[in-house]
Enzyme design. Sequence first.
Site, short mmCIF file in Angstrom:
data_model
loop_
_atom_site.label_atom_id
_atom_site.label_comp_id
_atom_site.label_asym_id
_atom_site.label_seq_id
_atom_site.Cartn_x
_atom_site.Cartn_y
_atom_site.Cartn_z
N LYS A 155 0.82 -1.21 0.00
CA LYS A 155 0.00 0.00 0.00
C LYS A 155 0.87 1.27 0.00
O LYS A 155 0.41 2.33 -0.35
CB LYS A 155 -0.93 -0.01 1.21
CG LYS A 155 -2.10 -0.96 1.02
CD LYS A 155 -3.07 -0.91 2.18
CE LYS A 155 -4.20 -1.92 1.99
NZ LYS A 155 -4.77 -2.35 3.24
N1 GLU Z 1 -7.93 -7.44 6.21
C1 GLU Z 1 -6.87 -8.26 5.72
C2 GLU Z 1 -6.05 -7.50 4.73
O1 GLU Z 1 -6.51 -6.52 4.17
C3 GLU Z 1 -7.31 -9.52 5.03
C4 GLU Z 1 -8.11 -10.38 5.88
C5 GLU Z 1 -8.34 -11.78 5.40
O2 GLU Z 1 -8.55 -12.03 4.20
O3 GLU Z 1 -8.37 -12.60 6.26
O4 GLU Z 1 -4.92 -7.88 4.51
#
Ligand code: GLU
Length: 278
Positions: free
Chosen positions: A253
Site C-alpha cells: 500500500k
Molecule cells: N484485512 C486483511 C487485509 O486486508 C485480510 C483479511 C483476510 O482475508 O483474512 O490484509
Amino acid sequence: MSSYRGRIAPSPTGYLHLGHARTFWTAYQRSLQCNGTLIFRNEDLDPQRSKPEYASAMIEDLRWLGIVWQEGPDVGGPHEPYEQSKRREFYLRDWRLLVERGFVYPCTCSRKDLALSAQAPNEGDEEPVYPGKCRPAPGATFETIDPAAVNWRFRVPDGETIRFVDANLGERSYVAGKDFGDFVLWRRDDVPAYQLAVVTDDCDMQVTEVVRGEDLLVSTARQILLFNALGRAVPRFYHCPLLRDASGERLAKRTDALSLRELRKKGYTPEQIQEMWA
Ligand code: GLU
C-alpha cells in the site's frame, strides 16, 4: 441464493492496489459462480493505521471495478455491523471463551525481549516464532474480566501438523511451534488482534469460503486452530497468488503507482484493469 457465503475484507490502511483488486475480484467471481452471498467487511481495527478516508476509498474503488456485495456498507444485512471497530463485544466473547478453555495466556514480553530472542519469521509471514518465555504450565487459569495492558497469546500445540486442502493450491500443511508459534490474540494496546477478529467474524457471518492472498497462508493455519478451539466449523480456503512489481517485490500500500486510484486517474477502465492480471 445458495448456501455459499464469501467475503471481501479489506483494511483501510491505504489505497487498494492491483493485487488487492485481483484477490477481491476472485472472491466476487467465486461467489457469483456459486450463486452465493458476498459480504463486504471493513477491517478497521488498527486505530493508528486505519483512516476513514481509506475506508470510503476502498468501497468506492471496488464498486467502480464492478464488484457487487449483498451484505455490508449501504446494503446492511443480518450480521450488522460490518465494521470491525464496532464489533468488540463479539471478540471479547471469544477471547473469554478461549481463556476459560485454557488456550490463551497473558504475555508481558516487551518488543525488545522478543527482538533479542526471536527466530526469523517464515517467508511471507511477519510474526517470528514466540520463544515461550511467558507460557504457563498447562492448566493455569486466568481471570477474564478485562484483556487490557498485556498481550494475550494462543498456545499452539507444538509439533502438531495443521493440514487443509486449498481450493487453488491443493494440500498444504504447517507445523505448529515450527512454522509459527504462540500468536497474539489480544494486543496490549487493548485492540483484538487480526487472527481473533477475523475468525470471530468469519464464524458469526457464517462464511463458507475465505478467499485471500497467499501472504496469509500461515495465518490460515493459525486460524484453523482457533476455529477448532472455539468449536466452530472451519470454512474452505482459496489463496490467490500475490502480484509483484517489475523488480519482483510484492505490491504494497506504500507504493501508490499501481493503486486503483492512480490507475483510474490515468484513465484505465475496469475492463483494462482486469486484463492486467488475466
Ligand atoms: N484485512 C486483511 C487485509 O486486508 C485480510 C483479511 C483476510 O482475508 O483474512 O490484509
